[in-house]
Design a protein around this motif. Structure first.
Motif, PDB file in Angstrom:
ATOM      1  N   LYS A   1       0.852  -1.194   0.000  1.00  0.00           N
ATOM      2  CA  LYS A   1       0.000   0.000   0.000  1.00  0.00           C
ATOM      3  C   LYS A   1       0.888   1.244   0.000  1.00  0.00           C
ATOM      4  O   LYS A   1       0.702   2.165  -0.790  1.00  0.00           O
ATOM      5  N   GLU A   2       1.869   1.216   0.871  1.00  0.00           N
ATOM      6  CA  GLU A   2       2.778   2.351   0.974  1.00  0.00           C
ATOM      7  C   GLU A   2       3.525   2.606  -0.333  1.00  0.00           C
ATOM      8  O   GLU A   2       3.795   3.739  -0.714  1.00  0.00           O
ATOM      9  N   ALA A   3       3.862   1.516  -1.024  1.00  0.00           N
ATOM     10  CA  ALA A   3       4.607   1.646  -2.280  1.00  0.00           C
ATOM     11  C   ALA A   3       3.682   1.985  -3.454  1.00  0.00           C
ATOM     12  O   ALA A   3       4.137   2.134  -4.587  1.00  0.00           O
ATOM     13  N   GLY A   4       2.399   2.116  -3.175  1.00  0.00           N
ATOM     14  CA  GLY A   4       1.445   2.415  -4.252  1.00  0.00           C
ATOM     15  C   GLY A   4       1.306   1.248  -5.202  1.00  0.00           C
ATOM     16  O   GLY A   4       1.011   1.429  -6.392  1.00  0.00           O
ATOM     17  N   LEU A   5       1.545   0.058  -4.699  1.00  0.00           N
ATOM     18  CA  LEU A   5       1.486  -1.116  -5.574  1.00  0.00           C
ATOM     19  C   LEU A   5       0.355  -2.055  -5.170  1.00  0.00           C
ATOM     20  O   LEU A   5       0.491  -3.270  -5.202  1.00  0.00           O
ATOM     21  N   ALA A   6      -0.731  -1.468  -4.796  1.00  0.00           N
ATOM     22  CA  ALA A   6      -1.913  -2.283  -4.546  1.00  0.00           C
ATOM     23  C   ALA A   6      -2.236  -2.962  -5.880  1.00  0.00           C
ATOM     24  O   ALA A   6      -1.785  -2.487  -6.931  1.00  0.00           O
ATOM     25  N   PRO A   7      -2.986  -4.082  -5.879  1.00  0.00           N
ATOM     26  CA  PRO A   7      -3.237  -4.812  -7.123  1.00  0.00           C
ATOM     27  C   PRO A   7      -3.575  -3.865  -8.270  1.00  0.00           C
ATOM     28  O   PRO A   7      -4.386  -2.966  -8.147  1.00  0.00           O
TER      29      PRO A   7
END
Ligand code: COA
Ligand code: AMP
Ligand code: ZN
Length: 459
Positions: free
Chosen positions: A71-77
């Motif tokens: 989530k923090e990395a902006g890499l949610a699915p």
């Protein structure tokens, strides 16, 4: 297998190892276990990796450990646009795995059907859990590896690695069965019996730790048998660093082709990278393991071909995918395409580690494990020294231990009992048997700075 017969004929005259008789056998034309994967063009491979990485991130996002990180990395699915985006996710370390492994599961524990464990940095093992599908995927990768090196269903495969919590035993076992070879689960140790099994069942392929392969030659010599007279033709060697010279010695002594096999429990086990018949580096199964090579200090990618630490991301693991796992293993990519036709990049031999892990008789040991055992015994003083040597190719671990003054008596029986207790405690923790020497208080060398606890004199 001695191949003969007319060129181009689908059959050749060979000895069927299982039946022990000479007969016409189908000529194996297939070179690849899975050609569509093994010969993927780089662009196609990248596409596959990206799709699999997206699936992996979607799974990882269900784990309590990775969910906040992603989530923090902006890499949610769905948030991943290129493989390079993965660089936004923090590395995963062995310590995190040890402390928070269960939180890395993407499915309930009840979905897991197996676990394996390897030594952890502070003496607590790191545990990897596998779903049924993970076991099948892993077995297929190991089968692919052995097939690439030339093993075929008609082979008789003797697995001389440790079974149990080590991945080398069961990993190769399932792979060999998946390939269709007759598999002998010999396990490690018991040298005379290993030779007897080779004779009795006509083993044609073995999985063996390289130093043990050379050590076993002593037992062959004692039995008066020349291993070259056996039908052996393939050896898979791995689990510890070894040189090209060592490989050639094994090949000459046994009359086999020996292939380097690399893997680690955290990435399932063996079957991560493996040599092809060209023997010029180990193809990394990049459809399943995304590899970054980084500078261990800066953690930035190293230029292609330079030595760096291997960092892997699982692409096909269901139950416990690890993202950007720092292996601590140092290696580099080999340049240029491989003559075998496989497009997957090749790794050099493992050149070393970026931590203090030792590999003794194929078993990973952290010096802290030794310390933990010794310091829990009131009789042991604060100084100890681990010396590693090789006798007849067999690793020997000497542990010199200072006895506390109040326990140091000239009572041989007492000292022998103490030595035995320390040996057993160390063996139980390390899984190898050390030679323990008790020494008088204040006799081991003291150093000014950080104490030198390990002296590795092995070649
Ligand atoms: N592989 C297989 N057998 C080995 C070995 C090795 N690397 N090193 C020693 N052995 C043999 C010894 O020759 C001896 O058998 P023998 O007396 O019939 O010749 C037997 O194992 C016990 O030897 P010892 O030196 O007393 O062993 P230990 O108690 O220190 O260690 C082992 C026990 C060898 C079983 C343990 O070190 C082991 O399981 N090693 C293999 C680890 C492995 O499979 N790693 C793969 C990780 S993926
Ligand atoms: P384990 O997790 O117990 O299977 O141990 C994995 C470690 O063993 C790796 O991280 C490497 O350090 C080492 N290893 C495995 N295969 C090889 C190999 N072929 N050459 C050198 N080291 C290896
Ligand atoms: Zn190749």
């Amino acid at each position: 297998m001695a191949e003969g017969g007319p060129k181009g004929s689908p059959f050749f005259l060979g000895t069927c190892r299982r039946a022990g008789e000479t007969k016409l056998m189908p000529r194996e034309k297939k070179l690849y276990w899975d050609k569509s994967i093994e010969t993927l063009k780089p662009g196609e491979l990248e596409k596959l990796q990206l799709a699999r990485l997206r699936d992996t991130l979607a799974r990882a996002a269900r784990s309590p450990f990775y969910a906040p990180r992603l989530k923090e990395a902006g890499l949610a699915p769905g948030g991943l646009n290129s493989l390079a985006d993965l660089g936004r996710v923090p590395f995963t370390t062995k310590d995190e795995l040890r402390a928070q492994g269960l939180k890395m599961l993407t499915l309930p524990l009840t979905e897991m059907v197996r676990l394996h464990a390897s030594s952890g940095t502070t003496g607590q093992a790191t545990v990897i859990y596998y779903t049924r599908k993970d076991i099948a995927t892993w077995a297929d990768l190991v089968a692919r590896s052995m097939y690439m090196a030339g093993m075929r269903p008609h082979d008789v495969f003797q697995n001389m690695m440790g079974y149990g919590l080590f991945t080398g035993g069961l990993g190769f076992h399932y792979g060999a069965e998946r390939l269709g070879a007759l598999t002998i689960p010999a396990g490690a140790g018991n040298s005379a019996r290993q030779i007897q099994l080779m004779q009795q069942f006509g083993s044609t392929a073995v999985h063996i730790i390289p130093s043990y392969a050379l050590y076993l030659l002593n037992t062959f010599a004692q039995s008066g048998l020349d291993p070259r007279e056996l039908p052996l033709r393939l050896a898979f060697i791995g689990a510890e660093p070894h040189s090209e010279d060592m490989r050639r010695r094994i090949e000459d002594a046994y009359g086999v082709k020996a292939y380097n096999s690399y893997g680690l429990s955290e990435m399932n086990g063996p079957g991560v990278a493996f040599e092809c018949p060209e023997q010029s580096g180990m193809h990394v199964w990049e459809d399943s393991y995304l590899l970054e090579v980084v500078n261990p200090q800066t953690l930035e990618p190293v230029p292609p071909g330079e030595l760096g630490e291997l960092v892997f991301t699982n692409l096909t693991r269901e139950g416990m995918p690890l993202l950007r796992y720092r292996t601590r293993d140092l290696a580099s990519f080999e340049a240029g395409p491989c003559a075998c036709g496989r497009s997957f990049r090749r790794l050099s031999r493992i050149q070393g580690r970026t931590d203090d892990m030792l590999i003794v008789k194929g078993v990973n040991i952290f010096p802290l494990q030794v310390e933990k055992v010794l310091m829990a015994m009131p009789e042991v003083g604060s100084q100890y020294l681990v010396e590693l040597t090789r006798e007849n190719f067999n690793d020997v671990m000497h542990v010199k231990v200072e006895v506390q003054p109040e326990f140091f008596r000239e009572d041989l029986k007492y000292l022998k009992q103490l030595q035995k207790r320390i040996t057993e405690a160390l063996k139980s923790e390390l899984l190898v048997t050390p030679r323990v020497d008790l020494v008088e208080p204040n006799t081991l060398p003291r150093s000014e700075g950080k104490a030198q606890r390990v002296v590795d004199q092995r070649p």
